[in-house]
Structure formats: structure tokens, C-alpha cells
Design a protein around this motif. Structure first.
Motif, short mmCIF file in Angstrom:
data_model
loop_
_atom_site.label_atom_id
_atom_site.label_comp_id
_atom_site.label_asym_id
_atom_site.label_seq_id
_atom_site.Cartn_x
_atom_site.Cartn_y
_atom_site.Cartn_z
N SER A 645 0.86 -1.19 0.00
CA SER A 645 0.00 0.00 0.00
C SER A 645 0.89 1.23 0.00
CB SER A 645 -0.90 0.00 1.23
OG SER A 645 -1.73 -1.15 1.23
N ASP A 646 0.71 2.07 -0.99
CA ASP A 646 1.66 3.15 -1.26
C ASP A 646 0.91 4.47 -1.41
OD1 ASP A 646 3.95 4.49 -1.86
OD2 ASP A 646 4.45 3.31 -3.62
N TYR A 647 1.34 5.48 -0.65
CA TYR A 647 0.74 6.81 -0.82
C TYR A 647 1.06 7.36 -2.20
CZ TYR A 647 -0.76 7.71 4.01
OH TYR A 647 -1.41 7.70 5.22
N SER A 648 0.10 7.97 -2.84
CA SER A 648 0.28 8.57 -4.16
C SER A 648 0.63 10.04 -4.01
CB SER A 648 -1.01 8.41 -4.98
OG SER A 648 -0.92 9.14 -6.18
N GLN A 649 1.81 10.41 -4.45
CA GLN A 649 2.26 11.80 -4.52
C GLN A 649 2.01 12.55 -3.21
OE1 GLN A 649 -0.24 12.80 -7.83
NE2 GLN A 649 1.30 12.22 -9.36
N ILE A 650 2.37 11.93 -2.10
CA ILE A 650 2.06 12.52 -0.80
C ILE A 650 2.77 13.85 -0.57
CG2 ILE A 650 3.84 11.15 0.39
CD1 ILE A 650 1.92 11.10 2.83
N GLU A 651 3.99 13.98 -1.05
CA GLU A 651 4.71 15.23 -0.79
C GLU A 651 4.08 16.40 -1.53
OE1 GLU A 651 8.91 14.78 -1.31
OE2 GLU A 651 9.11 13.35 0.32
N LEU A 652 3.62 16.18 -2.75
CA LEU A 652 2.96 17.26 -3.50
C LEU A 652 1.61 17.60 -2.86
CD1 LEU A 652 3.77 16.30 -7.20
CD2 LEU A 652 4.71 18.19 -5.87
N ARG A 653 0.95 16.61 -2.29
CA ARG A 653 -0.33 16.87 -1.61
C ARG A 653 -0.08 17.69 -0.33
NH1 ARG A 653 -4.42 13.47 -3.81
NH2 ARG A 653 -3.50 12.09 -5.37
N VAL A 654 1.01 17.35 0.37
CA VAL A 654 1.37 18.15 1.55
C VAL A 654 1.72 19.57 1.13
CG1 VAL A 654 3.12 18.43 3.36
CG2 VAL A 654 2.12 16.18 2.93
N LEU A 655 2.44 19.72 0.03
CA LEU A 655 2.78 21.04 -0.48
C LEU A 655 1.52 21.85 -0.77
CD1 LEU A 655 4.66 23.23 -1.65
CD2 LEU A 655 4.59 21.98 -3.83
N ALA A 656 0.53 21.21 -1.41
CA ALA A 656 -0.73 21.91 -1.72
C ALA A 656 -1.37 22.43 -0.43
CB ALA A 656 -1.67 20.95 -2.45
N HIS A 657 -1.37 21.60 0.60
CA HIS A 657 -1.99 21.98 1.86
C HIS A 657 -1.20 23.08 2.56
CE1 HIS A 657 -4.09 21.41 5.71
NE2 HIS A 657 -2.89 21.51 6.27
N ILE A 658 0.13 22.92 2.65
CA ILE A 658 0.95 23.89 3.38
C ILE A 658 0.97 25.24 2.68
CG2 ILE A 658 3.32 24.43 4.09
CD1 ILE A 658 3.77 21.53 4.73
N SER A 659 1.07 25.22 1.35
CA SER A 659 1.17 26.48 0.60
C SER A 659 -0.19 27.14 0.41
CB SER A 659 1.80 26.22 -0.78
OG SER A 659 0.91 25.47 -1.60
N GLY A 660 -1.26 26.32 0.42
CA GLY A 660 -2.60 26.85 0.18
C GLY A 660 -2.82 27.29 -1.25
N ASP A 661 -1.99 26.80 -2.17
CA ASP A 661 -2.13 27.23 -3.58
C ASP A 661 -3.43 26.69 -4.17
OD1 ASP A 661 -0.34 28.38 -6.00
OD2 ASP A 661 -1.60 26.71 -6.68
N GLU A 662 -4.29 27.60 -4.59
CA GLU A 662 -5.64 27.22 -5.05
C GLU A 662 -5.61 26.34 -6.30
OE1 GLU A 662 -8.06 30.35 -6.76
OE2 GLU A 662 -6.33 31.71 -6.73
N HIS A 663 -4.65 26.55 -7.15
CA HIS A 663 -4.59 25.77 -8.40
C HIS A 663 -4.18 24.33 -8.11
CE1 HIS A 663 -5.13 29.56 -10.44
NE2 HIS A 663 -4.02 30.04 -9.90
N LEU A 664 -3.19 24.17 -7.25
CA LEU A 664 -2.74 22.83 -6.89
C LEU A 664 -3.83 22.09 -6.10
CD1 LEU A 664 -0.11 21.31 -7.44
CD2 LEU A 664 0.73 22.03 -5.20
N ILE A 665 -4.47 22.81 -5.18
CA ILE A 665 -5.55 22.21 -4.39
C ILE A 665 -6.70 21.79 -5.29
CG2 ILE A 665 -7.35 22.73 -2.68
CD1 ILE A 665 -5.25 24.48 -1.23
N SER A 666 -7.06 22.65 -6.23
CA SER A 666 -8.18 22.36 -7.16
C SER A 666 -7.87 21.13 -8.00
CB SER A 666 -8.42 23.57 -8.05
OG SER A 666 -9.40 23.27 -9.03
N ALA A 667 -6.64 21.03 -8.48
CA ALA A 667 -6.27 19.88 -9.31
C ALA A 667 -6.40 18.58 -8.54
CB ALA A 667 -4.84 20.06 -9.83
N PHE A 668 -5.92 18.56 -7.30
CA PHE A 668 -6.02 17.35 -6.49
C PHE A 668 -7.47 17.03 -6.13
CE2 PHE A 668 -1.38 17.82 -5.21
CZ PHE A 668 -1.00 16.60 -5.73
N ASN A 669 -8.22 18.06 -5.77
CA ASN A 669 -9.61 17.82 -5.36
C ASN A 669 -10.50 17.37 -6.52
OD1 ASN A 669 -9.22 18.36 -2.66
ND2 ASN A 669 -9.72 20.54 -2.83
N ASN A 670 -10.09 17.73 -7.72
CA ASN A 670 -10.86 17.31 -8.90
C ASN A 670 -10.37 15.99 -9.48
OD1 ASN A 670 -12.59 19.56 -8.86
ND2 ASN A 670 -11.11 20.82 -9.99
#
Length: 870
Positions: A645-670
Motif C-alpha cells: 500500500s503506497d501513498y500517491s504523490q504525498i509530498e505534493l499533496r502536503v505542499l498543496a496543503h501547506i502552501s494553500g495554492d488554489e490551483h494545486l488544491i483544485s487539481a487534487f480535489n478534482n
């Protein structure tokens, strides 16, 4: 014991020079209040303290070179000629190193027309012939290994001056196959570039050793020179005969130099506290000053303890005591318990009787819980989870130094000899007499008891108490269970892979020889360099001190120009897999048919786990031959599978959360493919279907590269594009993801102000170089500041997932076992009839480990081998 006489001789000139370069990259940090560079002084002082603590000599002397002119320059004018000019920053520190030695109460000496080596050799010989029990020589110059005898040990600095390689006659024989006398003859044959000793033309270390093994000595070689077959080597030997014997004279240390001091002048009486205090103040060595002031106030007192042989009575136990287990080495899967201790400020108890532990009421405090749990499990003794672990507490508080109990003692002004002092090092390591062992264990308990409160205060100040109690301690329990379980490995499969690899290596070797037009040692960088750059005329990309660079990055640049290079790269890869992961893993399979790795929990500054003996996190997966290794990892039973069981792109997801970048967050949420999404935004592509695999690959490199502070130069190399194009990618990325750029800027500013950064769970990364004047040092610290909260938070999330998963598996009564943690992946052994339920449980547990602004996703695969599950 008090009558033992031990002489310590230090090559001051060599050590000082190495000390300067050991901390040269941090030279801007090492400035005294008066503006003096003091990096060499600091490193020399640190080395000296360590050696004094380890050797505990009765006599000490530091020898220095008196000048450039010696009896050797009279013999050979070019001796040590061509050396680079001594840096002014180093030269200015030498008088203060000597001042420091005087304050330490250490005799120093130099002799006109002779080198420090000759002073050391002469004093060592006098001690050998006298009543000294042991002589230790410390130098940065391997030439002094010619002084090794049964009484004299030569310690050569490696990695700056932080570590020492210990030479004895036996070790020299093991390392080079030579005696000490033959070592001098080797120098005569091969010469020495650093000292400008000529040697014999075209004879290097390998050839020199071969000749000495065949003929015994330099004289033996020349006695048999006529019987040698005609060759260029023979011609060089004949032509350079006079030069060879001159080189031997130059390389031989004078053991009878006319020194005006005797062994009685080297008696070590300890530091001059007033002088040393003043020196520390002048240098700005505040840490050393605090330790010195503490040392002047305390006297090492005897410690009281009770030896328990047969029975632990109720009055000996309290749940708030500390418990400590001792082994001689580090591998607690194989090493045996040599003793244990427990106690508090009211009483300390020690024992060697492991049977006592079978009905023991274990206290709630310890040092290295995981080690204890695994060791006791080998004796069928259950060890309950504790409430406090000093090793983990120290690790969370400060990751800069090691987490040994002696180090922890020093942090809080307490005295405890290092284990190496008590047990020895290397081949000399052994269990001492009971009274010494028990005294040492009792002192460790004393340190653990006295440092709990201040360590707890430090964690409270840093808001890290829960990080210890809710993450690291429960995780230690989970890791212990994983290590105890081990993972089954098929030696037969590994052997089959090894046979296949040998065939590939054999075929590649033949093809390389054919393309080269001759047979040569492919593993020799020197011979390979001659083939590629002299015979085949390939462009020289980089040179080293010893010739042409044949490093991987060089060969990768050359590969498109010559088929032989690609085959050499392949040869190296398969050879590495064969030695490290086939032969290496076969040797790690234990009697139960399993490999039991050790997870190092207190090492990395990001909080990531490390795996050793063997390292199962480094099995190569990009190469097909590397991935095959995972075929040997199998479930314990035929009715089970391995689940990955392997996390998918966990560091980029953490980056999206920490930075609050709306574009990165939107891409992951969609649910968009993040690299495709980045390609569209950065490269101006309107539709996802128009993004090519190459576009996605480039976007992936930008996504990860920018976050880790990659430069346009680095990105251009990674992608094979111009620096201008790479800079355009980076600039466009920050335009399209502005909140990421803001995060990076804000993080660096905060780090400069606070001196540290933190993860989502308050794991702290100290950054002492964040305000350094040196651009390279400061830039590295800035990149670390950006990356650490991301990488560290990802590591922490995985730890939380592992803890929760262990709880959920236990609560559900599952027989499934967690076996491995590899980066963002967890590997489990799952009975077939639990697979459906466990897959669901694992996925839910991992994805719910933390609530972020974007979802965590887990990829799962199962199979009869780790290869199939991945």
C-alpha cells in the motif's frame, strides 16, 4: 590499573591542516569575537577531546614541522615541492592551536631540520624500548602507519578529523597485504605526489603491492630484476633504481632524530583551567566554556549500586524508575545481552542474570525501547510500551549530534565515559570485568534519571511532548513488532537471479572487451579512463587528482557517443545488484528463513526512517534487474499474500496543503493527474489529451525540482534542455502557482528569524547556516528550509498511518502482519481469507491518517511475491 603507561603522540601539522579543511565550507560560521577564523582550532580541539577521552593517556605530545627545509630537502631539493600556497586563513590559526594545546596542559615540540613524523617516530621508539604499555599515534598522513607494532597503534583521520581508521600490523596486513617494512618499500616504488617523492615511473599502488608480495622487499625486487621478463615496467625499474632507493630514504621516518626532550617531558597532568577558560572566551567557544565551568565545580564520585544475582524483591522496584539493557554492538537481532540495570535517585540495581527478567516488573522509562523489546522477545519475554524513551526525546530535541547516553550526559553537564572507553573499539572491543561493566551501567541509569526532567522541559518548550508520546513511542512499538516478524526471503530465488546476473555480466564483459579491442579491468577507473579517453578519443568531461573521471554522470553524457559506454553503465549496475542485493541479502537470511532489518528511528533530520542490516529501502526499482530482487521476498505461508500500500504523490499533496495554492488544491480535489495539470498550466496546453508523455515527464521534473530548490542549471541537466528554457519553465511555474512561491519566500524569512522550520506535527529542523555569509552554504540551508516541512510532514503522516493501522489490525483480531516500511509504502503479510477486508482497512486507515485540504490517495497491489505486489 593505575600503573599503566600510555603515550599519545599527535602529528600537529597534519591534523591542523586537515582540521582546517574539515570545516572549510562553514568557515564563515567559525569567527571569534575578535574576527579570527577559528574553524581549524575548533575541529582540532574537538578531535583532541575525543582522542583524550578514548585513549586516556598518561603521556601526551603534539609534534609540529619546524619549517619547509629539512634533511630530506638536502637529499632531494624538490621534496614537498609544488605544494599549493598555505591559505592565510589557516596560517593565522596555527599560533592559536598551539596556545590551545598549552592551555590543555599538553607538551608540544618541533625540531629544526626534521619533520613532526621524525619526532613522533623517535619518541614512539623510546617508549617501545621502555616500560610503556601502549603508544597511540594520531595523524592525517598514512605514511605514519610504518610505525605500527604490537605496542604502537596508528590512527589516521578520515572524513576530515571526525573519524579515525585504526592501523595495527594485523590491520595493515589485512588492508594491503603488507608488513610495516613493506609499506615503506611501497612508498619507494609508487612515490607520493603530496610529498613530491618521485618513486618509479608508472608504478602505482596495485603494481607495487604485487611486486612486494612476489619479491618481499625493494631490495628483493632489484636482486631479482634480471630474472623478470622483458617489459616496460622492468625497464622503468632499471632506469629508476637510484630514484627508488632515494624515495625509500625520503619516505622512511627517522627513529633516532636528535630530540632535546625525553618521555618524562610528555607527562600529562591535565588542563590549566584559567588559561583554557580565557582561551574559550577569546575564541567564542561558549559551549566548551559552559562544559569547562561545570567541570571545575564537579568531582567524579563513586556511584552506589547493588548487584542483583538471583531475586528482584519488591523494594527494588518502582514503576517510575529507568530500565536499561546493554549489548556490545549495534545489531540486537544477533548480539547478546551483556548486562542490564534499573533504578532511580533512591537506588540503582545491576545484573547479568537474564532469567530475572522473565518475571520482571518493567519500569515506565527507558532508553531505546525498540532495541529492548526485540532483544527481550528473543528470550520470550514480553516488554510493555513505556511512557518515556530518553533516546527518542533527545532525537526530537536535537538531531545535530548523536543520541548516545554519553552525548546526552554532556548536553546537561553530566559526566559519562563513552562506550568506546569502556569496551574498546574494533577488534579490541570486549566485555570488561564485572565491576567495570556494572559501574558503567549504573552511571548510565544515573544519567537517564537526571536528564528526564530537562529533556521533558525542552520538548514542552518546543511543543513536542505529543510528538514523543503519540507518535515516536507508539511507532517504536510498531517497528519492534515488524522487526521481530521479519520477512521471508527465498535463498533459492536469489541464487537463480545471481546465476542470471553472472551470465549478463559475462556477456557484457565480452562485448566491452570487443568494443575496446583489448582485455582490461572494467572496475578500474584508471584503466577505463585510458581506454575511453586515450585509446578511443572520447571527449574528456572531468578530471580527478588521479586521472580521468569515469563517474556515472560523466559516462551518461558520453553514452550517446559510444556504444561501449552504455554497456559499461549496464555492467556497473548489474555488478552492484549482484554484490549488494544478491550476495548481500543471501548473507542476511537468518535461521528462520527471514531477513530481520533494523529500522533506525533516531537518525534523519526530516523524521524519515532508515533501514540497516540490510537496507531494504534501497533495493533498486527503476532497473528490471533490480526489481527482480523483490521476487525473492515472499509471504510466510503458502496461504498468504504480500500486500503493498503506497501513498500517491504525498509530498505534493502536503505542499498543496501547506502552501494553500488554489490551483494545486483544485487539481487534487478534482482528481486530475497532477503532472498533466502542471504541464497544461506551465506549457500553455489547453486540453489534457494534448499533453504528450514527454510534456508530462517534464512537468513532473518541474513539480518535484522546484519544490526542492532546483536551479535552472539543474533542471536543464535533468531534462536535457537549455538553461534558458529551464529558467523559463521555473519562472512560468511560479507565475501559475503564485502561492507556492509565496510559501517558499515566507518559509525562508521565518527560518532566518527563528533558526528552524517545523512539520505539521511540530517536528523541528534546526538551520544553523540559514544566515551564513557564504552563498553556497546559505543557499543549501534555504533549500532545506523549504523542503523539510514537506518531506518531514509526509514522513510523519506515514508514521501516524502505521500506528493507526497496527491498532486497527489488533482491534479487528486480524492475523495480518505489517512487515516493511519503504519510503511511502507499507508491506503486509495477509492471509488469503483476510485480503478483501484488510485491503479496505489499510486503504481507509492510510487515507484518513490526517485531514488536509486535499485528499490522500493510496495505491494497493497484492501478490505471492513483493515483485507481484508492486
Amino acid at each position: 590499573m593505575t600503573n599503566i603507561k600510555k603515550l599519545l603522540l599527535i602529528d600537529g601539522s597534519s591534523i591542523a591542516y586537515r582540521a582546517f579543511f574539515a570545516l572549510y565550507t562553514q568557515i564563515d560560521r567559525f569567527i571569534s569575537p575578535s574576527g579570527l577564523h577559528n574553524n581549524a582550532i575548533y575541529a582540532f580541539h574537538t578531535m583532541l577531546r575525543n582522542v583524550l577521552a578514548t585513549e586516556q593517556p598518561t603521556h601526551v605530545l603534539v609534534a609540529f614541522d619546524a619549517g619547509k627545509t629539512t634533511f630530506r630537502t638536502e637529499m632531494y631539493a624538490d621534496y614537498k615541492g609544488g605544494r599549493a600556497k598555505t591559505p592565510d586563513e589557516f596560517r593565522e590559526q596555527l599560533p592559536f592551536i598551539k596556545e590551545m594545546l598549552a592551555a590543555q596542559g599538553i607538551k608540544q615540540y618541533e625540531l629544526a631540520n626534521f619533520e613532526a613524523d621524525d619526532i613522533i617516530g623517535t619518541l614512539a621508539t623510546l617508549a617501545e624500548n621502555g616500560d610503556f604499555d601502549a603508544i597511540t599515534v594520531v595523524s592525517g598522513d598514512r605514511d605514519l602507519t610504518q610505525l605500527t607494532t604490537e605496542k604502537t597503534t596508528v590512527a589516521i583521520t578520515i572524513k576530515g578529523v571526525a573519524e579515525l581508521e585504526i592501523y595495527t600490523p594485523a590491520y595493515l596486513l589485512e588492508k594491503l597485504g603488507l608488513t610495516t617494512a613493506q609499506f615503506i618499500d611501497l612508498k619507494a616504488l609508487m612515490g607520493d605526489k603530496s610529498d613530491n617523492i618521485p618513486g618509479v615511473t608508472k608504478i602505482g599502488e596495485k603494481t607495487g603491492i604485487k611486486l612486494l608480495l612476489e619479491y618481499g622487499s625493494l631490495q628483493g625486487i632489484y636482486d631479482n630484476i634480471e630474472q623478470m621478463k622483458v617489459s616496460k615496467m622492468k625497464e622503468n625499474l632499471i632506469n629508476d633504481r637510484e630514484q627508488a632507493f632515494l624515495s625509500k630514504e625520503l619516505a622512511t621516518i627517522d627513529l633516532t632524530s636528535p630530540i632535546a626532550i625525553g618521555l618524562e617531558d610528555t607527562i600529562y597532568t591535565g588542563v590549566d583551567y584559567d588559561k583554557l577558560k580565557k582561551f574559550y572566551q577569546e575564541m567564542g567557544f561558549n559551549k566548551f566554556l559552559e562544559e569547562l565551568e561545570g567541570a571545575t565545580e564537579k568531582v567524579v564520585e563513586a556511584i552506589n549500586f547493588t548487584v542483583v544475582e538471583e531475586t528482584v524483591t519488591d523494594d527494588m522496584f518502582d514503576e517510575n524508575q529507568f530500565f536499561y539493557l546493554e549489548i556490545l554492538g549495534e545489531d540486537y537481532h544477533r548480539d547478546s545481552i551483556i548486562g542490564f540495570a534499573w533504578g532511580d535517585e533512591t537506588g540503582i540495581y545491576v545484573s547479568k542474570n537474564i532469567a530475572l527478567l522473565k518475571s520482571f516488573n518493567f519500569p515506565k522509562n527507558t532508553y531505546d525501547f525498540k532495541k529492548n523489546k526485540v532483544l527481550l522477545a528473543r528470550h520470550a519475554i514480553a516488554y510493555p510500551v513505556v511512557e518515556f524513551d530518553t533516546m527518542l526525546a533527545k532525537y526530537l530535541y536535537s538531531t545535530i549530534e548523536n543520541n548516545k547516553i554519553s552525548t546526552i550526559a554532556g548536553l546537561f553537564g553530566l559526566d559519562l565515559p563513552d562506550d568506546d572507553v569502556i569496551y574498546g573499539k574494533g577488534v579490541k572491543r570486549a566485555v570488561p570485568f564485572d565491576e567495570i561493566l556494572f559501574d558503567h551501567l549504573a552511571r548510565k541509569i544515573d544519567v537517564l534519571v537526571k536528564t528526564k526532567a530537562p529533556l521533558t522541559d525542552k520538548l514542552r518548550e518546543n511543543d513536542q511532548e505529543k510528538l514523543l508520546s503519540d507518535m515516536e513511542l507508539p511507532l517504536a512499538n510498531v517497528l519492534a513488532k515488524m522487526e521481530i516478524a521479519g520477512i521471508k526471503v527465498s535463498g533459492g530465488v536469489l541464487s537463480e537471479i545471481g546465476i542470471e546476473n553472472e551470465k549478463v555480466i559475462e556477456n557484457l564483459t565480452a562485448e566491452i572487451y570487443e568494443l575496446a579491442g583489448e582485455v582490461f579491468n572494467i572496475n578500474s577507473p584508471k584503466q577505463l579512463g585510458v581506454i575511453l579517453f586515450e585509446k578511443m578519443g572520447l571527449p574528456i568531461i572531468k578530471k580527478t587528482k588521479t586521472g580521468y573521471s569515469t563517474a556515472v554522470d560523466v559516462l551518461e553524457q558520453l553514452a550517446p557517443q559510444a556504444p561501449i559506454v552504455d554497456k559499461i553503465l549496464k555492467f556497473r549496475q548489474i555488478s552492484k545488484i549482484q554484490s549488494t542485493y544478491v550476495t548481500g541479502l543471501l548473507g542476511e537470511i537468518m535461521a528462520d528463513g527471514k531477513i530481520h532489518t533494523r529500522y533506525i528511528q533516531d537518525l534523519t533530520q526530516t523524521g524519515r526512517l532508515s533501514s540497516v542490516n540490510p537496507n531494504l529501502q534501497n533495493i533498486p526499482v527503476r532497473l528490471a534487474e533490480g526489481r527482480k530482487i523483490r521476487k525473492a521476498f515472499i509471504p510466510e505461508n503458502a496461504s498468504s499474500v504480500l500486500l503493498s500500500s503506497d501513498y500517491s504523490q504525498i509530498e505534493l499533496r502536503v505542499l498543496a496543503h501547506i502552501s494553500g495554492d488554489e490551483h494545486l488544491i483544485s487539481a487534487f480535489n478534482n482528481g486530475a493527474d497532477i503532472h498533466t495539470s502542471t504541464a497544461m498550466r506551465v506549457f500553455g496546453i489547453e486540453k489534457a489529451e494534448d499533453v504528450t508523455p514527454n510534456d508530462r515527464r517534464n512537468a513532473k521534473a518541474v513539480n518535484f525540482g522546484v519544490v526542492y530548490g532546483i536551479s535552472d542549471f539543474g533542471l536543464s541537466n535533468n531534462l536535457g534542455i537549455s538553461r534558458k528554457a529551464a529558467k523559463n519553465y521555473i519562472d512560468t511555474y511560479f507565475e501559475r502557482y503564485p502561492d507556492i512561491k509565496n510559501y517558499m519566500g515566507n518559509t525562508i524569512r521565518e527560518a532566518k528569524d527563528k533558526g528552524f522550520v517545523e512539520t505539521l506535527y511540530h517536528r523541528r529542523r534546526n538551520l544553523p547556516d540559514i544566515n551564513a555569509r557564504n552563498y553556497s552554504v546559505r543557499s543549501f540551508a534555504e533549500r532545506t528550509a523549504i523542503n523539510s516541512p514537506i518531506q518531514g510532514s509526509a514522513a510523519d503522516i506515514l508514521k501516524v498511518a502505521m500506528i493507526n493501522l497496527d491498532k486497527n489490525l489488533t482491534a479487528g483480531g486480524f492475523k495480518t502482519k505489517m512487515l516493511l516500511q519503504v519510503h511511502d509504502e507499507i508491506v503486509l503479510d495477509v492471509p488469503d481469507d483476510e485480503l478483501v477486508a484488510v485491503k479496505k482497512l489499510v486503504k481507509t486507515t492510510m487515507e484518513d491518517a490526517i485531514s488536509l485540504d486535499v485528499p490522500l490517495l493510496v495505491d494497493e497491489n497484492s501478490g505471492k511475491t513483493w515483485y507481484e505486489a508492486k
